[in-house]
Design a protein around this motif. Structure first.
Motif, mmCIF file in Angstrom:
data_model
loop_
_atom_site.group_PDB
_atom_site.id
_atom_site.type_symbol
_atom_site.label_atom_id
_atom_site.label_comp_id
_atom_site.label_asym_id
_atom_site.label_seq_id
_atom_site.Cartn_x
_atom_site.Cartn_y
_atom_site.Cartn_z
ATOM 1 N N LYS A 1 0.825 -1.218 0.000
ATOM 2 C CA LYS A 1 0.000 0.000 0.000
ATOM 3 C C LYS A 1 0.860 1.270 0.000
ATOM 4 O O LYS A 1 0.662 2.175 -0.807
ATOM 5 N N THR A 2 1.819 1.304 0.914
ATOM 6 C CA THR A 2 2.685 2.482 0.993
ATOM 7 C C THR A 2 3.489 2.626 -0.295
ATOM 8 O O THR A 2 3.663 3.739 -0.823
ATOM 9 N N THR A 3 3.929 1.499 -0.817
ATOM 10 C CA THR A 3 4.727 1.526 -2.040
ATOM 11 C C THR A 3 3.964 2.169 -3.193
ATOM 12 O O THR A 3 4.493 3.045 -3.896
ATOM 13 N N ALA B 1 -3.031 9.904 0.819
ATOM 14 C CA ALA B 1 -3.033 9.783 2.278
ATOM 15 C C ALA B 1 -2.719 8.341 2.658
ATOM 16 O O ALA B 1 -3.500 7.436 2.380
ATOM 17 N N ASP B 2 -1.552 8.141 3.271
ATOM 18 C CA ASP B 2 -1.147 6.789 3.673
ATOM 19 C C ASP B 2 -1.599 6.540 5.105
ATOM 20 O O ASP B 2 -1.048 7.105 6.041
ATOM 21 N N GLU B 3 -2.599 5.717 5.246
ATOM 22 C CA GLU B 3 -3.183 5.371 6.542
ATOM 23 C C GLU B 3 -3.408 6.605 7.410
ATOM 24 O O GLU B 3 -2.875 6.695 8.522
ATOM 25 N N PRO B 4 -4.194 7.552 6.927
ATOM 26 C CA PRO B 4 -4.369 8.802 7.676
ATOM 27 C C PRO B 4 -5.086 8.610 9.003
ATOM 28 O O PRO B 4 -4.998 9.467 9.874
HETATM 29 MG MG LIG Z 1 2.359 1.206 4.762
#
Ligand SMILES: [Mg+2]
Ligand SMILES: Nc1ncnc2c1ncn2[C@@H]1O[C@H](COP(=O)(O)OP(=O)(O)OP(=O)(O)O)[C@@H](O)[C@H]1O
Lengths: 227, 407
Positions: free
Chosen positions: A46-48, A167-170
Motif C-alpha cells: 500500500k505504501t509503495t 493519504a497513507d493510513e491517515p
Molecule cells: Mg504502509
C-alpha cells in the motif's frame, strides 16, 4: 487520459542481495475526481503504490504518469516541484512542521508556490475553515490533539487545490470515531471540490467509505471494485 | 525571496526549539569570539605601547642625520645646514621637531664612573617629540645653560641629588678630550631602568659649548603621530635632494619593534585560525545532530514540495542564526571587557619592568579597533555558514521515501 496511469510497473527492493517485489501491475488507472481506497494486509504494498504515485519513490520498471507527467528520471528538485504543484500529502502521523503554527503549516505550501499574501490569507482561512479548525490557527502542533493535527494536514494537502491528494493510513493513529470523521471530511472535500483522493487503510469501517477499493495482496492488485 | 524568508523564519524558530543545545553552541562560539576580540584589542594596545615606547622615548618618528652617520660613534657628525632641513620640515606642515647634539661620554663622581649617552636638546622643542620632560621626578627638565638631567638609577648609584655637581668627560669637535663640571638640575625616571642608567640630558647650547661645537647639530628628530612615516620620509627626501642627508624612520631605527609586531601578528593569525576551526567543527557537530534528529521531519518537508536547495538553505540559515546570536553575545561582552581593559588595563610590571618596549608604562591597555570588531564578526558568521554547509548538504540529499518510513 487518466489522471494517474501505471503501466507495466514493477518496484523491487534489494536488500543484502535479496530481491523483494514490493509492488507490480500491468496497468492501473485512476481518474479525476475518484475517491479511492488502497486496501490490503500489512506488507501488501500500500505504501509503495502511494509513494510511486506521489513521486516520492520511482518504479524499477514501467512508467507512472501523474497529471500527464512521467515521474521516472525526474531530478530530486524536479520531483519536489512536481509534488508541490500536483499532489497533496497526508501521512500517518507527525505530518506537521513542529515549529510552525497550524496557520503557518498550511501557508507553507502556498509560500513555496510564491503566492501573494492576500491570496494566501484567503486560501489558508478557507482551508482551515473547511476542516473545522478556524479557531486553532495560532496553535502549534504540540498544542493540538492527534485528530486536530490530522485535520491541519488535510487543510495543508488541499490548500493549493492540487488535483490529487494522497493519504497513507491517515486514520491509523486515531480512535475509530475520529478516524471515521476524518474520512467523512475527505469525502466531503472530494465531492465539493472534485479533488481526487487516494488513501490506504486496513480498517474495514474506513474502507467502506470509498467509491473504489483496490485490494492488494503480496504486491499485486487482487481486487479492484467500484461501489 | 519569499521562500528565503520562510526558510529563515523556520530556521530561527528551530534555533529556539532546542533552546538548551542552541544556547551551549552559541555560548561556545561567543566565548571563542570574545577571547579573540580581547586578544586582538590587547595586541593592538601592546603594539601601540611598543611604538610609543620607541618613538617617544628617544627615536621620534623620523631622524635626520648627516650622510654616513653611525649610531654610537663618538666623533660628532654635523648635520649640514640644519636650517635647510627645518624649513623643509615646515614646508611639509610638520611642527614637532627638535635639534639635538648626541655624543657619548663618561660621568664621574665620588670615585665612581659610568659611560653614558649625552644628549643636548632644545628645551622648548624636545617635549614635543619625547616624553622625558614628563618623567622628571626631582628638580626640573633641561633649561637653557643650567646643568644636567640624570636618570634616577644613575643618580642613585652615584648618590647625587639636584644641586650636587658631577664631572663629565667627552671628545670635542676636533677629537680632543674635554672635561667639565656640571650641576645636577633634575632627575627623571622612565619605566626602563636600563635607559635611565645610560642617558643624560642637557640643553643643546650647554653641550655645544662644552664640546666646542658652536651651532653644531648632529640629529634632528621629528614626531608626527598621524602621518605614515615612510611616506613622510619620502617627501622629505624629495625636498632635501643630494647626498648630504640620511633620513631614517623609527622602523629603520628600531627594526626589532617591527619584527616583534610582525611576529605577534603572525601568532595571532594562527590563533584565529585555530579558534575558528574549532568553532566550525562545533557548528558542524551541532547541525549534524540536528539533521539526524529531524530525519523524518525533513522527509515530510521534502515530500510536500521543498526542493533540495530549499532544505539546504533552511539548515544553513539555522547555522547562520546560531552564528549571529553568538556574534551579538560575544561582541557585546567583548566590547564591554575592552572598555574596561581600555580604561584600567592590566598591570604587567612583573613581566615587563626590564623590557625596552615598556619605557612609558607597564599597564597594558586594550585598544579595540572598529575594523577588528567588524572582521571578527564577519569571520564568525562566515564560519557559521561554512560549518553548516556539510550537514545541510546531507539534509538536502535525504530521500523523502526513506525519511517517511522512519518513525
Ligand atoms: Mg504502509
Ligand atoms: N525501503 C525498503 N526496503 C526493503 N523493502 C521494503 C522497503 N519498503 C518496503 N519494503 C517491503 O516492500 C513490501 C511492501 O511494503 P509496503 O510498505 O508498501 O507495505 P504496506 O502495505 O504499506 O504495509 P503496512 O500496512 O505495514 O504499512 C514489504 O514486504 C516491505 O517489507
Amino acid at each position: 487520459m487518466a489522471l494517474i496511469e501505471m503501466i507495466g510497473v514493477r518496484k523491487t527492493y534489494r536488500t543484502d542481495g535479496l530481491e523483494l517485489h514490493a509492488f507490480s501491475t500491468d496497468r492501473l488507472e485512476i481518474d479525476r475526481g475518484e475517491f479511492v481506497c488502497i486496501a490490503g494486509p500489512s506488507g501488501s504494498g500500500k505504501t509503495t503504490i502511494l509513494n510511486l504515485i506521489g513521486a516520492i519513490d520511482f518504479p524499477t520498471a514501467g512508467s507512472v504518469t501523474v497529471a500527464g507527467r512521467k515521474t521516472r528520471g525526474l531530478s530530486p528538485a524536479d520531483a519536489a516541484k512536481m509534488r508541490r504543484d500536483h499532489i497533496g500529502f497526508i501521512f500517518q502521523s507527525y505530518n506537521l512542521i513542529p515549529v510552525l503554527t497550524a496557520y503557518e503549516n498550511v501557508e507553507y505550501v502556498l509560500l513555496l508556490k510564491g503566492l501573494p499574501a492576500p491570496e494566501r490569507r484567503r486560501k489558508v482561512s478557507e482551508a482551515l475553515a473547511s476542516v473545522g479548525l478556524k479557531d486553532m490557527m495560532q496553535k502549534l502542533p504540540k498544542e493540538m490533539s492527534g485528530g486536530q493535527q490530522q485535520r491541519v494536514a488535510v487543510a495543508r494537502a488541499i490548500v493549493a487545490s492540487p488535483p490529487i491528494v494522497l493519504a497513507d493510513e491517515p486514520t491509523a493513529n486515531l480512535d475509530s470515531v475520529t478516524g471515521r470523521d476524518l474520512v467523512g471530511l475527505l469525502h466531503r472535500l472530494n465531492l465539493e471540490q472534485g479533488t481526487t483522493f487516494v488513501f490506504s487503510s486496513h480498517d474495514p469501517v474506513i474502507i467502506e467509505h470509498a467509491d473504489r477499493v483496490i485490494t492488494l495482496q503480496d504486491g499485486r492488485v487482487a481486487n479492484d471494485r467500484r461501489c | 525571496m519569499k521562500t528565503f524568508l520562510l526558510f529563515s523564519h523556520i530556521a530561527f524558530r528551530n534555533v529556539r526549539r532546542n533552546a538548551r543545545r542552541s544556547l551551549f553552541t552559541i555560548l561556545a562560539i561567543a566565548f571563542g569570539l570574545f577571547c579573540l576580540i580581547i586578544f586582538q584589542a590587547l595586541k593592538v594596545g601592546l603594539h601601540r605601547e611598543m611604538v610609543i615606547s620607541t618613538v617617544q622615548l628617544d627615536a621620534g618618528t623620523l631622524q635626520i642625520h648627516a650622510a654616513g652617520y653611525e649610531v654610537n660613534l663618538a666623533a660628532l657628525k654635523q648635520v649640514p645646514d640644519p636650517g635647510k632641513v627645518i624649513s623643509a620640515l615646515r614646508m611639509l606642515g610638520e611642527t614637532r621637531f627638535s635639534r639635538r647634539v648626541k655624543t657619548s661620554g663618561l660621568i664621574l663622581s665620588g670615585g665612581k664612573s659610568a659611560s653614558l649617552l649625552l644628549s643636548g636638546v632644545d628645551p622648548d622643542a624636545e617635549p614635543g617629540v619625547t616624553f622625558i620632560s614628563g618623567k622628571v621626578v626631582k628638580g626640573w627638565y633641561v633649561s637653557r645653560n643650567s646643568g644636567i638631567l640624570l636618570g634616577e638609577e644613575l643618580a642613585k648609584s652615584f648618590g647625587v641629588q639636584p644641586g650636587d655637581e658631577v664631572t663629565l668627560m667627552s671628545q670635542d669637535m676636533a677629537g680632543l678630550p674635554v672635561t667639565g663640571r656640571f650641576p645636577v638640575t633634575g632627575i627623571y625616571r622612565t619605566e626602563l631602568a636600563a635607559f635611565d642608567r645610560s642617558h643624560a640630558f642637557m640643553s643643546i647650547g650647554l653641550l655645544q659649548e662644552f664640546l666646542h661645537a658652536d651651532g653644531v647639530v648632529t640629529e634632528i628628530a621629528l614626531r608626527s603621530d598621524s602621518r605614515d612615516e615612510t611616506a613622510l620620509a619620502d617627501s622629505l627626501g624629495r625636498s632635501l635632494p643630494g647626498k648630504d642627508y640620511q633620513i631614517r624612520t623609527w622602523k629603520e631605527i628600531a627594526p626589532d619593534v617591527i619584527q616583534l609586531i610582525g611576529l605577534n601578528d603572525a601568532t595571532m593569525q594562527l590563533l584565529i585560525l585555530i579558534v575558528f576551526a574549532i568553532i566550525a567543527m562545533g557548528i558542524t557537530n551541532t547541525m549534524t545532530m540536528v539533521v539526524f534528529e529531524r530525519f523524518r521531519e525533513l522527509g515530510i518537508i521534502s515530500a510536500i514540495g521543498t526542493t533540495p536547495s530549499g532544505i539546504l538553505t533552511m539548515v544553513v540559515m539555522e547555522s547562520f542564526c546560531l552564528g549571529a546570536a553568538a556574534s551579538l553575545l560575544g561582541s557585546a561582552a567583548a566590547v564591554a571587557a575592552c572598555a574596561y581593559l581600555g580604561r584600567y588595563g592590566i598591570d604587567l610590571t612583573t613581566f615587563t619592568s626590564a623590557n625596552q618596549y615598556f619605557a612609558n608604562s607597564h599597564v597594558l591597555k586594550a585598544h579595540l579597533l572598529a575594523k577588528d570588531l567588524i572582521a571578527a564578526n564577519a569571520v564568525t558568521l562566515i564560519t557559521a555558514v561554512i560549518g553548516g554547509i556539510y550537514p545541510a548538504w546531507k539534509a538536502s540529499r535525504l530521500k523523502p521515501v526513506d525519511a517517511i518510513a522512519h518513525i
